[in-house]
Design a protein around this motif. Structure first.
Motif, PDB file in Angstrom:
ATOM      1  N   UNK A  12     -25.178 -28.751  70.538  1.00 45.18           N
ATOM      2  CA  UNK A  12     -25.777 -28.261  69.300  1.00 45.18           C
ATOM      3  C   UNK A  12     -26.857 -27.244  69.613  1.00 45.18           C
ATOM      4  N   UNK A  13     -26.874 -26.154  68.867  1.00 42.61           N
ATOM      5  CA  UNK A  13     -27.974 -25.195  68.914  1.00 42.61           C
ATOM      6  C   UNK A  13     -28.886 -25.563  67.757  1.00 42.61           C
ATOM      7  N   UNK A  14     -30.116 -25.919  68.098  1.00 45.88           N
ATOM      8  CA  UNK A  14     -31.070 -26.440  67.125  1.00 45.88           C
ATOM      9  C   UNK A  14     -32.268 -25.499  67.038  1.00 45.88           C
ATOM     10  N   UNK A  15     -32.661 -25.121  65.837  1.00 43.58           N
ATOM     11  CA  UNK A  15     -33.841 -24.280  65.620  1.00 43.58           C
ATOM     12  C   UNK A  15     -35.018 -25.195  65.320  1.00 43.58           C
ATOM     13  N   UNK A  52     -38.208 -24.603  64.906  1.00 36.64           N
ATOM     14  CA  UNK A  52     -39.122 -24.125  63.864  1.00 36.64           C
ATOM     15  C   UNK A  52     -38.566 -24.357  62.462  1.00 36.64           C
ATOM     16  N   UNK A  53     -37.259 -24.276  62.322  1.00 30.12           N
ATOM     17  CA  UNK A  53     -36.631 -24.488  61.016  1.00 30.12           C
ATOM     18  C   UNK A  53     -36.259 -25.944  60.779  1.00 30.12           C
ATOM     19  N   UNK A  54     -36.128 -26.692  61.868  1.00 29.42           N
ATOM     20  CA  UNK A  54     -35.747 -28.097  61.757  1.00 29.42           C
ATOM     21  C   UNK A  54     -34.294 -28.307  61.381  1.00 29.42           C
ATOM     22  N   UNK A  55     -33.431 -27.367  61.789  1.00 30.70           N
ATOM     23  CA  UNK A  55     -32.014 -27.476  61.441  1.00 30.70           C
ATOM     24  C   UNK A  55     -31.136 -27.135  62.652  1.00 30.70           C
ATOM     25  N   UNK A  56     -29.930 -27.645  62.621  1.00 33.65           N
ATOM     26  CA  UNK A  56     -28.921 -27.253  63.600  1.00 33.65           C
ATOM     27  C   UNK A  56     -28.281 -25.961  63.112  1.00 33.65           C
ATOM     28  N   UNK A  57     -28.214 -24.958  63.986  1.00 30.16           N
ATOM     29  CA  UNK A  57     -27.627 -23.667  63.619  1.00 30.16           C
ATOM     30  C   UNK A  57     -26.129 -23.617  63.885  1.00 30.16           C
ATOM     31  N   UNK A  58     -25.702 -24.327  64.935  1.00 31.13           N
ATOM     32  CA  UNK A  58     -24.290 -24.304  65.297  1.00 31.13           C
ATOM     33  C   UNK A  58     -23.983 -25.519  66.168  1.00 31.13           C
ATOM     34  N   UNK A  59     -22.739 -25.968  66.115  1.00 26.63           N
ATOM     35  CA  UNK A  59     -22.297 -27.095  66.934  1.00 26.63           C
ATOM     36  C   UNK A  59     -20.902 -26.809  67.456  1.00 26.63           C
ATOM     37  N   UNK A  60     -20.604 -27.371  68.614  1.00 28.56           N
ATOM     38  CA  UNK A  60     -19.258 -27.256  69.178  1.00 28.56           C
ATOM     39  C   UNK A  60     -18.881 -28.573  69.816  1.00 28.56           C
ATOM     40  N   UNK A  80     -21.300 -24.927  75.782  1.00 29.33           N
ATOM     41  CA  UNK A  80     -22.552 -24.259  75.394  1.00 29.33           C
ATOM     42  C   UNK A  80     -22.443 -22.760  75.572  1.00 29.33           C
ATOM     43  N   UNK A  81     -21.858 -22.314  76.669  1.00 31.68           N
ATOM     44  CA  UNK A  81     -21.696 -20.881  76.903  1.00 31.68           C
ATOM     45  C   UNK A  81     -20.861 -20.250  75.788  1.00 31.68           C
ATOM     46  N   UNK A  82     -19.771 -20.906  75.397  1.00 29.55           N
ATOM     47  CA  UNK A  82     -18.931 -20.399  74.307  1.00 29.55           C
ATOM     48  C   UNK A  82     -19.702 -20.387  72.990  1.00 29.55           C
ATOM     49  N   UNK A  83     -20.436 -21.452  72.715  1.00 25.94           N
ATOM     50  CA  UNK A  83     -21.205 -21.541  71.475  1.00 25.94           C
ATOM     51  C   UNK A  83     -22.263 -20.447  71.401  1.00 25.94           C
ATOM     52  N   UNK A  84     -23.005 -20.240  72.485  1.00 24.42           N
ATOM     53  CA  UNK A  84     -24.050 -19.213  72.490  1.00 24.42           C
ATOM     54  C   UNK A  84     -23.475 -17.814  72.349  1.00 24.42           C
ATOM     55  N   UNK A  85     -22.254 -17.602  72.836  1.00 24.39           N
ATOM     56  CA  UNK A  85     -21.642 -16.272  72.730  1.00 24.39           C
ATOM     57  C   UNK A  85     -21.318 -15.899  71.294  1.00 24.39           C
ATOM     58  N   UNK A  86     -21.308 -16.870  70.386  1.00 29.25           N
ATOM     59  CA  UNK A  86     -21.000 -16.593  68.979  1.00 29.25           C
ATOM     60  C   UNK A  86     -22.252 -16.268  68.166  1.00 29.25           C
ATOM     61  N   UNK A  87     -23.430 -16.394  68.777  1.00 30.94           N
ATOM     62  CA  UNK A  87     -24.685 -16.215  68.047  1.00 30.94           C
ATOM     63  C   UNK A  87     -25.404 -14.937  68.461  1.00 30.94           C
ATOM     64  N   UNK A 106     -28.577 -13.530  69.626  1.00 30.55           N
ATOM     65  CA  UNK A 106     -29.747 -14.159  70.240  1.00 30.55           C
ATOM     66  C   UNK A 106     -30.714 -13.161  70.871  1.00 30.55           C
ATOM     67  N   UNK A 107     -30.576 -11.887  70.590  1.00 27.62           N
ATOM     68  CA  UNK A 107     -31.466 -10.881  71.153  1.00 27.62           C
ATOM     69  C   UNK A 107     -32.922 -11.218  70.836  1.00 27.62           C
ATOM     70  N   UNK A 108     -33.756 -11.291  71.864  1.00 28.22           N
ATOM     71  CA  UNK A 108     -35.172 -11.575  71.689  1.00 28.22           C
ATOM     72  C   UNK A 108     -35.490 -13.027  71.393  1.00 28.22           C
ATOM     73  N   UNK A 109     -34.539 -13.918  71.615  1.00 31.90           N
ATOM     74  CA  UNK A 109     -34.716 -15.335  71.308  1.00 31.90           C
ATOM     75  C   UNK A 109     -34.875 -16.142  72.587  1.00 31.90           C
ATOM     76  N   UNK A 110     -35.812 -17.053  72.595  1.00 29.28           N
ATOM     77  CA  UNK A 110     -35.995 -17.964  73.717  1.00 29.28           C
ATOM     78  C   UNK A 110     -35.025 -19.120  73.568  1.00 29.28           C
ATOM     79  N   UNK A 111     -34.258 -19.374  74.627  1.00 36.77           N
ATOM     80  CA  UNK A 111     -33.307 -20.481  74.635  1.00 36.77           C
ATOM     81  C   UNK A 111     -33.812 -21.524  75.617  1.00 36.77           C
ATOM     82  N   UNK A 112     -33.897 -22.765  75.203  1.00 34.80           N
ATOM     83  CA  UNK A 112     -34.246 -23.865  76.089  1.00 34.80           C
ATOM     84  C   UNK A 112     -33.044 -24.787  76.187  1.00 34.80           C
TER      85      UNK A 112
END
Length: 78
Positions: free
Chosen positions: A15-18, A20-28, A41-48, A50-56
């Motif tokens: 799950x990609x979880x935001x 700050x927003x308190x929501x899941x943005x995407x799941x696979x 995760x690599x496939x999921x992130x490729x659909x978003x 994410x320029x300028x976004x910190x990923x943990x």
């Protein structure tokens, strides 16, 4: 469920979880016998976008280069 070679097989998800927003943005979901958490995760992130976004991610994703050529910097921690 066990496979013929004795390994465990199940459906898992990433799950990609935001925070700050308190929501899941995407799941696979993925079958652990056919794929891996890293691949999902690599496939999921490729659909978003994410320029300028910190990923943990957890330590599983820091053992090898996760993004080939995506950034000149390696993983960092604090």
């Amino acid at each position: 469920m066990d496979t013929e070679d004795g390994a465990h097989r199940f459906v898992a998800q990433v799950t990609v979880y935001a925070r700050a927003l308190g929501v899941a943005l995407a799941q696979k979901a993925y079958d652990t016998h056919e794929s891996s958490e890293r691949a999902a995760l690599k496939e999921l992130l490729s659909t978003l976008e994410l320029e300028g976004t910190l990923i943990q991610a957890d330590a599983l994703h820091t053992t090898q280069a996760f993004f080939a050529g995506a950034s000149p910097r390696g993983p960092t921690c604090s």
